[in-house]
Scaffold this active site. Structure first.
Site, short mmCIF file in Angstrom:
data_model
loop_
_atom_site.label_atom_id
_atom_site.label_comp_id
_atom_site.label_asym_id
_atom_site.label_seq_id
_atom_site.Cartn_x
_atom_site.Cartn_y
_atom_site.Cartn_z
N VAL A 279 -13.59 -1.46 -18.79
CA VAL A 279 -13.31 -2.88 -19.04
C VAL A 279 -11.86 -3.22 -18.68
CG1 VAL A 279 -13.13 -4.63 -20.83
CG2 VAL A 279 -15.07 -3.06 -20.80
N ALA A 280 -10.96 -2.28 -18.99
CA ALA A 280 -9.54 -2.52 -18.73
C ALA A 280 -9.27 -2.76 -17.25
CB ALA A 280 -8.72 -1.34 -19.22
N GLU A 284 -11.74 -9.68 -14.45
CA GLU A 284 -13.00 -10.43 -14.39
C GLU A 284 -12.89 -11.77 -13.67
OE1 GLU A 284 -11.95 -8.97 -17.12
OE2 GLU A 284 -13.52 -7.69 -17.92
N ASP A 326 -0.56 -31.63 21.23
CA ASP A 326 -0.65 -32.71 22.20
C ASP A 326 0.55 -33.62 22.03
OD1 ASP A 326 -3.10 -31.86 22.85
OD2 ASP A 326 -4.20 -33.55 21.99
N ASN A 708 -8.39 -9.99 -21.38
CA ASN A 708 -8.65 -10.44 -20.01
C ASN A 708 -9.10 -11.88 -19.96
OD1 ASN A 708 -7.91 -7.93 -19.23
ND2 ASN A 708 -9.96 -7.23 -18.61
N ASP A 712 -6.93 -14.08 -17.78
CA ASP A 712 -7.59 -14.48 -16.53
C ASP A 712 -8.04 -15.92 -16.57
OD1 ASP A 712 -7.45 -11.79 -16.38
OD2 ASP A 712 -9.46 -11.46 -15.57
P1 ATP Z 1 -1.73 -35.54 26.13
O1 ATP Z 1 -2.29 -34.33 26.77
O2 ATP Z 1 -0.48 -35.30 25.38
O3 ATP Z 1 -2.71 -36.36 25.37
P2 ATP Z 1 -1.96 -37.37 28.33
O4 ATP Z 1 -2.70 -38.43 27.61
O5 ATP Z 1 -0.93 -37.80 29.32
O6 ATP Z 1 -1.20 -36.42 27.35
P3 ATP Z 1 -4.28 -36.84 29.86
O7 ATP Z 1 -5.08 -37.79 29.08
O8 ATP Z 1 -4.87 -35.56 30.30
O9 ATP Z 1 -3.00 -36.43 29.06
O10 ATP Z 1 -3.75 -37.65 31.09
C1 ATP Z 1 -3.12 -36.99 32.18
C2 ATP Z 1 -2.60 -38.03 33.15
O11 ATP Z 1 -3.68 -38.77 33.70
C3 ATP Z 1 -1.68 -39.06 32.53
O12 ATP Z 1 -0.36 -38.63 32.55
C4 ATP Z 1 -1.88 -40.27 33.42
O13 ATP Z 1 -1.04 -40.18 34.56
C5 ATP Z 1 -3.31 -40.13 33.85
N1 ATP Z 1 -4.18 -40.93 33.00
C6 ATP Z 1 -4.28 -40.91 31.65
N2 ATP Z 1 -5.19 -41.76 31.21
C7 ATP Z 1 -5.72 -42.34 32.29
C8 ATP Z 1 -6.73 -43.31 32.49
N3 ATP Z 1 -7.40 -43.86 31.50
N4 ATP Z 1 -7.00 -43.67 33.77
C9 ATP Z 1 -6.34 -43.12 34.77
N5 ATP Z 1 -5.40 -42.21 34.65
C10 ATP Z 1 -5.07 -41.81 33.44
#
Ligand code: ATP
Length: 878
Positions: A279-280, A284, A326, A708, A712
């Site tokens: 038990v010691a 639990e 991101d 305990n 506990d």
């Molecule tokens: P993160 O990765 O930090 O979200 P981000 O939004 O720039 O950054 P992506 O969405 O991959 O990354 O976009 C990459 C590139 O594509 C952008 O830098 C831009 O030049 C272009 N882009 C982003 N959105 C669009 C869109 N809706 N239409 C056309 N080109 C775009």
């Protein structure tokens, strides 16, 4: 084989479902929902409550206790046996409730990010819970969505689906609405999409053919293992520890009992000693308290916008030493505004310009000379940005929203423009290609990363009409991109092509229209959060699709380093080179999702514990493989969320930082009570064992169980709620390979355990005062003093972890409550079950002396540990 929807034309399927391409009315949908039930797949393999309950008893320690109960019955100590049985059952129930609640609360947290579906009801597209879909609903799918029901395609653009969830094949499958052979196997049903599969690319509309358990995955739901990963590494380690403790005590009993018998102890007393030892040794309440603490932590994190989807993530958060994040929307607001545009060769500040735009379209010829005024060129740019666009002013991709807003602010009626100029074909945007194109009869508009558009364009719009795009002009464009980017602007290029017939022609005739610079300000709280993560020994790396200079400029404003590497370089380097370089890079720019996986692997190969964020469907592999995959709650696709461990409800980097802090604090508290409980158990074993060598039986099983229970129970729970110590974010991350039982804990168990043992044996011999056998009075003194010592030690352990003494009122309350319970055992008729007697004032004086003698001992142990066994120092996990 019966003809399924896959082999019939789309319109036949629509009429068979008594619906149209416009979808159902809300009323009809309600009626069908009542008829067909919710669109949910019930997983039969989930842990049932009974499974969870039974699992509570599957432990060596429980078996040790049950053996002790059996021996007690044999020895005529029925009360002990009953108490042990009560403890075992109560503990099982408590553990069950905790486990069950933890599972439920994880489940409900997961529901908060339950997939939604875009469906046409009463003629317009609305977003509903996927569980509300009914057969006959017309749904819209786009890249990143999890297909919400089995559905027959009506239309699609570039649709590619990952059907691994259903077929096991994880190659993207192209889809098309054409009927397929009635006898084709499921994997070849190109005209269908199935519930639970992932849309990788493109978009589609489809009519729901089956929901819930009638779907293909519903049919195999029983086989679908609901990977219930509820055991964390910590819990596994504690299980292992429990097994060792159990076997250890069995071995000790096997040694002690013959020894005692040899020395003329009666078999009864030998048996009772064995029971006490068993038990010691058993902490639990430990497993239940651990689960409870983790569950409380998960709740607290949810309140702070971090949804933990898997329990093990709570601990892993505490060991994270690299965060790859991101940029857009996580470090920055994700609220974009067009600030400046560039049309060959002028920069126009849109903030200062009102209606630049004449809605003059490409269809109207430029004046005879081919000249276009600055306003016209800017107008053309805005028009292209508004048409090559899926957003509205407040919905959709933030970059695209900004373009719609800019057009609106400068005189466009975007909706009217879109109605007038319908889209006939498109190339959707992807993070890999970094551009998109839309075709409107014979004119196409494009937008994307400047280098991508530059590489495709052969001409450029100028004041004097359309001209060749010479290498010199391209250089000027690049200079302008750099100038915008250095101001932390996000840069997009816009272009158009005339006389095209479909999207494939766009690149043949592409005219570079100009550049758009967008502001996306850093989030206010992020710079502080980054500084805090830095102090905590965590490296922050930005991984973005954006331009190198924009990314570096943002990194700088946030106080991050600005050593950059481009996605291309990630591709060029081999694993070893990448492994070497990856350490010093702060910003990975122009990356595609597959680069994330390589960056992740390189960091993990270097021994890092990596948290990685993501939102797109293509981020799923990186999220799955990261130690902590962090998906975005607002921006994130269903696929990304499903692949993640943690979902950020507010998409905010600062939330990751807080979650890491929480993770560390939770681990600290678990550490404290594991150390507390184990040091108590070891001391109990040592006292019982050593006293038995002198022929005395102190601390019979009932008393040990009581001790305990007191230690506990409430105090351990209250420790789980201890405030985090001020230094959680001022020390390096925990080494994940080092278990919870580290050098400091072993030092504490050994050191504090020895102090308790020596002091208690001293008390034993002092109160025995030469008597040959232990009297009820002696037993009561040892029992009571031990309880008091445990509470003293509780506070000492908190000092070791820098927790201010009076910072947790719950703890003080629980200690006071437990002491009251101890008094109840001494001064009420309960006495008879515990073999105790009432203590007088002088006896309490003696207890106080014991506490006073032990205190310097404990303090010395803590000081020695701090000095010689620094945190993260030597001493491996058991
Ligand atoms: P993160 O990765 O930090 O979200 P981000 O939004 O720039 O950054 P992506 O969405 O991959 O990354 O976009 C990459 C590139 O594509 C952008 O830098 C831009 O030049 C272009 N882009 C982003 N959105 C669009 C869109 N809706 N239409 C056309 N080109 C775009």
């Amino acid at each position: 084989m019966t003809e399924g929807p896959h082999s019939r034309p789309a319109d036949t399927v629509l009429s068979a479902q008594e619906t149209t391409a416009e979808g159902l009315s809300a009323e009809e949908a309600d009626r069908r929902l009542a008829e067909h039930g919710e669109n949910e797949v019930v997983r039969v393999s989930e842990r049932t409550p009974l499974d969870i309950f039974v699992a509570q008893f599957d432990s060596v320690l429980i078996w040790v206790l049950l053996a002790a109960a059996a021996i007690s019955v044999w020895a005529g100590h029925t009360v002990d046996a009953i108490l042990i049985a009560v403890i075992v059952v109560a503990n099982g129930l408590f553990g069950f409730v905790q486990d069950y609640r933890a599972e439920q609360s994880l489940e409900s947290l997961r529901d908060l990010t339950a997939p939604t579906a875009t469906v046409r009801r009463d003629g317009s597209a609305v977003s509903v819970d996927a569980s509300e879909l009914v057969p006959g609903d017309v749904i819209e799918l786009e890249s990143g969505a999890v297909v919400p029901a089995d559905a027959r395609l009506l239309e699609e653009t570039d649709l590619e689906v990952d059907e691994a969830a259903l077929t096991g094949e994880s190659v993207p499958v192209s889809k098309s609405p054409e009927p397929v052979d009635p006898d084709a196997p499921l994997a070849e049903h190109a005209s269908m999409v199935y519930k639970g599969t992932n849309v990788l690319r493109g978009r589609a509309t489809a009519v729901v053919a089956a929901t819930g358990m009638d779907t293909e995955v519903g049919a195999i739901a029983g086989e679908l293992a609901a990977a219930a990963e509820t055991q964390t590494p910590l819990q596994r380690e504690l299980d292992r520890l429990g097994r060792r403790l159990g076997f250890g005590v069995l071995a000790l009993a096997a040694l002690v009992v013959p020894l005692l018998l040899l020395r003329d102890t009666t078999p009864l007393q030998a048996a009772l000693t064995a029971v006490s030892l068993g038990v010691a040794a058993v902490p639990e309440g430990l497993p239940a308290v651990v689960t409870l603490t983790l569950a409380i932590g998960v709740r607290a994190m949810a309140d702070e916008n971090a949804l933990v989807r898997r329990l093990p993530a709570v601990e892993a958060l505490g060991s994270v030493d690299v965060i790859c994040t991101d940029k857009t929307g996580t470090l920055t607001e994700g609220q974009m505004t067009v600030s400046e545009v560039w049309v060959n060769d002028d920069v126009v500040d849109l903030d200062e310009t009102a209606d630049v735009a004449t809605e003059r379209s490409l269809d109207e010829p430029a004046d005879a000379s081919g000249e276009r005024s600055l306003d016209e060129r800017v107008g053309l740019l805005l028009r292209a940005g508004a048409l090559c666009n899926d957003a509205t002013t407040d919905e959709g991709d933030p970059t695209e929203q900004a373009l719609v807003r800019a057009a609106t602010d400068h005189g466009f009626d975007v909706q009217a423009l879109r109605d007038r100029t319908p889209r006939t074909d498109e190339i959707p945007f992807s993070s890999e290609s970094k551009w998109m194109a839309t075709v409107h009869d014979d004119v196409a508009y494009v937008k994307g990363a400047p280098e991508v558009i530059l590489s495709k364009a052969s001409k450029i719009a100028t004041a004097d009409g359309t001209r060749e795009l010479t290498p010199e002009t391209a250089d000027r464009v690049r200079d302008q991109v750099n100038a915008f980017a250095d101001d932390a602007l996000r840069v997009l290029a816009v272009g158009y092509a005339e006389d095209v017939s479909d999207a494939d022609d766009v690149a043949d005739n592409l005219v570079f229209g100009g550049l758009v610079g967008l502001i996306d300000p850093p989030r206010r709280e992020v710079a502080d959060a980054i500084a805090a993560t830095g102090r905590a020994g965590i490296d922050v790396k930005m991984v973005t699709g954006d331009n190198v200079r924009t990314a570096a400029a943002i990194a700088e404003t946030l106080g991050m380093g600005r050593a950059v590497m481009e996605g291309n370089d990630v591709e060029q380097l081999d694993d070893d080179e990448l492994g070497e370089r990856v350490e010093s890079v702060d910003v990975f720019a122009r990356t595609a999702p597959e680069h994330k996986v390589r960056i992740l692997q390189a960091l993990q190969a270097n021994g890092h514990v990596v948290a990685m964020t993501g939102d797109g469907v293509n981020d799923a592999p990186a999220l799955k493989n990261a130690d902590i995959g962090v998906a975005m709650g607002e921006r994130g696709t269903d696929v990304a969320q499903n692949a993640s461990d943690v979902v950020l409800l507010d998409d905010n980097y600062a939330t990751i930082e807080r979650a890491v802090e929480r993770g560390r604090a939770i681990f600290d508290n678990v550490w404290k009570f594991v150390a507390y409980l184990l040091s108590a158990n070891i001391a109990e074993v040592a006292i019982v064992f050593l006293a038995s060598l002198f022929g005395y039986l102190v601390l019979p099983a009932v008393q040990l169980l009581w001790i305990n229970l007191l230690t506990d129970g409430l105090p351990a729970l209250a420790l789980g709620a201890d405030p985090q110590s001020g230094d959680v974010m001022d020390r390096p991350p925990r080494d994940p390979d080092r278990g919870i039982v580290d050098g400091q804990m072993l030092g504490l168990i050994g050191g504090a355990g020895s102090v308790s043992t020596v002091v208690m044996l001293g008390l034993l011999f002092y109160t025995l005062d030469g008597l040959p056998a232990v009297t009820p009075y002696v037993m009561t003194m040892v029992f009571t003093a031990f309880v008091a010592l445990e509470f003293e030690k509780l506070y000492v352990i908190r000092w070791l972890r820098e927790t201010p003494t009076f910072s947790n009122p719950w703890l003080a309350l629980s200690v006071a409550g437990s002491l009251l319970l101890q008094l109840a055992v001494l001064y009420t008729p309960l006495r008879q079950y515990f073999g105790t007697v009432s203590l007088g004032l002088a006896d309490w004086g003696l207890v106080a002396v014991v506490l006073a003698v032990a205190l310097p001992g404990y303090v010395a142990v803590v000081a020695a540990i701090k000095r010689y066994l620094p945190r993260g120092g030597s001493g491996e996990a058991s």
